[in-house]
Scaffold this motif. Structure first.
Motif, short mmCIF file in Angstrom:
data_model
loop_
_atom_site.label_atom_id
_atom_site.label_comp_id
_atom_site.label_asym_id
_atom_site.label_seq_id
_atom_site.Cartn_x
_atom_site.Cartn_y
_atom_site.Cartn_z
N THR A 48 8.29 31.55 14.94
CA THR A 48 7.48 30.39 14.57
C THR A 48 7.35 30.25 13.06
O THR A 48 6.32 29.81 12.56
CB THR A 48 6.08 30.48 15.21
OG1 THR A 48 5.35 29.29 14.92
CG2 THR A 48 5.31 31.68 14.71
N GLU A 54 9.83 25.85 15.45
CA GLU A 54 9.01 25.54 16.63
C GLU A 54 9.70 24.53 17.53
O GLU A 54 9.74 24.69 18.76
CB GLU A 54 7.66 24.99 16.20
CG GLU A 54 6.71 26.00 15.62
CD GLU A 54 5.42 25.33 15.19
OE1 GLU A 54 5.15 24.19 15.65
OE2 GLU A 54 4.70 25.92 14.38
N LEU A 58 10.83 25.05 21.51
CA LEU A 58 10.42 24.20 22.63
C LEU A 58 11.63 23.61 23.34
O LEU A 58 11.68 23.56 24.58
CB LEU A 58 9.48 23.10 22.14
CG LEU A 58 8.10 23.55 21.67
CD1 LEU A 58 7.36 22.40 21.01
CD2 LEU A 58 7.29 24.12 22.83
N GLN A 81 0.94 30.26 19.29
CA GLN A 81 0.84 28.85 19.67
C GLN A 81 1.27 28.63 21.12
O GLN A 81 2.03 27.71 21.43
CB GLN A 81 1.71 27.98 18.75
CG GLN A 81 1.34 28.06 17.28
CD GLN A 81 2.48 27.57 16.43
OE1 GLN A 81 3.41 28.30 16.11
NE2 GLN A 81 2.42 26.31 16.05
N GLU A 84 1.40 25.22 22.90
CA GLU A 84 2.47 24.25 22.64
C GLU A 84 3.41 24.16 23.84
O GLU A 84 3.90 23.07 24.17
CB GLU A 84 3.24 24.64 21.39
CG GLU A 84 2.44 24.60 20.10
CD GLU A 84 2.21 23.17 19.62
OE1 GLU A 84 2.97 22.28 20.04
OE2 GLU A 84 1.26 22.97 18.83
N GLU A 87 1.55 22.28 26.68
CA GLU A 87 1.43 20.86 26.38
C GLU A 87 2.77 20.14 26.50
O GLU A 87 2.81 18.93 26.75
CB GLU A 87 0.86 20.68 24.98
CG GLU A 87 -0.61 21.10 24.88
CD GLU A 87 -1.13 21.10 23.45
OE1 GLU A 87 -0.35 20.72 22.54
OE2 GLU A 87 -2.30 21.49 23.23
#
Length: 419
Positions: A48, A54, A58, A81, A84, A87
């Motif tokens: 990260t 990032e 993802l 995180q 993340e 989400e």
């Protein structure tokens, strides 16, 4: 028995964590798959360090959940995180490194095989000597994942190094978030790194080399003379240190909460200069930190010119969510880009000068991995990269030691022929 697939991103320390996960799975009787599509479980060990990274994490997680039955996400982004991934709608278990093996084994009782050999990357063995750091840098999100330093004993790390050498490792890469503060948690704030290195080199039989990973200047400063003496006494140690200074301005370092000042960094460099005739300094600079003025930036350039490190990482400041520096008013992207470009140009001049100075010298090198085509990548005693072409003609392969003559260079590495 599960079939697993592991992908690792980020630093050598992250790679070391993946090796430990894989070792636990192998010890439990589980086996690597040919790829994610053939795996019962895929493990994504994330990084990260910047925002672009990032996004890449993802995207790769989305791809892996389509390719495999179960997905486990771990590593720095997962721990700092983890929300993340949720989400983004990614169906994965988000776990600490230590919890991955048991989750991947799905609660099965492991079939432990104590004689399982340590996992090597070719002839390279990765040895994480501790996890976490003692810093509180205002810009760093990784500390949310790794926490404070946790140091296994010197004896335990020596035994891990011995196992790697006995399994065939010719290069041991000592890693950690900050190797310089190894032992601070158990040794009253004094590094145990000199003792560890001395014992690895003195007590382990075999022909091998040891590279010490990133160590912040503050941790090195208190043991600088003792550590430099250990390097001078043991040929097993690459004469190489990676001490990220990050800025040549004490004012910016204070805003970064870097713990060290420029003078302490210079004193570390001086100690190694006094102890070693030929060694490599590696360092990092962050350009465009929110409080960095043009005068501060010029001080960074001046420090680079003064210390002339042979390996330099230049990073443009990137705001990381949840850090104190993210709340600071930032500099414009154009200005950061200009400063990065100027420092990178200087970096290339400094590094090219170092490699050009090697031409005509003879060096003993260790072949560490295959290169492009019929070439091999080697490291000399100061961990400078040396390429030997037409390696098959000389019978060279990873793990071999060879005497070579440096014939030319290409800025960040040298070319050589065996003699």
């Amino acid at each position: 028995m599960a079939r697993y697939h592991i992908e690792t991103y980020g630093c050598t320390s992250n790679r070391g964590e993946s090796r430990q996960i894989e070792q636990a799975l192998r010890d439990g009787g589980h086996h690597p798959a040919d790829g994610p599509a053939d795996a019962d479980v895929a493990i994504l060990n994330t990084c990260t360090v910047v925002e672009k990274t990032e996004r890449n994490m993802l995207r790769r997680a989305e791809e892996l959940q389509e390719e495999t039955a179960d997905l486990i996400v771990t590593g720095c982004m997962a721990l700092a995180q983890g929300e993340e991934f949720r989400e983004a709608g990614i169906d994965a278990e988000v776990l600490h490194w230590d919890d991955v093996p048991q989750a991947a084994m799905n609660g099965e009782c492991p079939t432990v095989t104590p004689d399982t050999e340590p996992i090597l990357d070719g002839v390279i063995g990765i040895l994480p000597i501790a996890r976490g750091c003692m810093s509180d840098c205002s810009y760093c999100i990784t500390k949310r994942a790794t926490g404070r330093i946790e140091s296994p004993s010197v004896e335990e790390n020596v035994e891990k190094a011995r196992a790697l050498v006995h399994a065939g490792a010719k290069e041991i890469r000592i890693t950690g978030q900050d190797t310089g503060v190894y032992g601070w948690d158990v040794n009253q704030g004094t590094s145990l790194l000199p003792e560890l290195l001395d014992r690895i080199c003195s007590e382990i039989d075999g022909e091998f080399r040891v590279r010490v990973g990133m160590a912040n200047p503050k941790g090195l400063h208190g043991v600088r003379e003792e550590l430099a003496d250990v390097f001078a006494r043991h040929e097993e140690l690459y004469d190489f240190i990676h001490a990220p200074v990050q800025s040549g301005s004490d004012e910016v370092l204070a805003d970064m909460r870097r713990q060290h000042c420029v003078e302490e960094y210079l004193e570390v460099v001086a100690a190694f200069d006094d102890a070693l005739d030929y060694w490599t300094l590696s360092t990092d600079f962050i350009v465009g930190f929110p409080s960095e003025t043009d005068a501060d930036f010029q001080q960074s350039l001046a420090l680079l010119r003064e210390t002339r490190p042979e390996k330099i990482n230049v990073t443009r400041f990137s705001k990381r969510p949840g850090t104190d520096a993210a709340d600071m008013k930032g500099l414009g992207g154009t200005l950061k880009k200009e400063r990065s470009s100027e420092m990178t140009d200087l970096k290339m001049d400094v590094v090219a000068e170092a490699y050009e100075s090697m031409i005509g010298d003879r060096r003993e090198v260790l072949v560490v991995e295959d290169g492009t085509g019929d070439s091999v990548k080697c490291r000399d005693s100061a961990y400078r990269q040396v390429i030997v072409q037409n390696a098959s003609e000389y019978g060279l392969e990873p793990g071999d030691f060879a005497d070579v003559e440096i014939t030319s260079h290409q800025t960040v590495y040298a070319f050589a022929r065996p003699v």
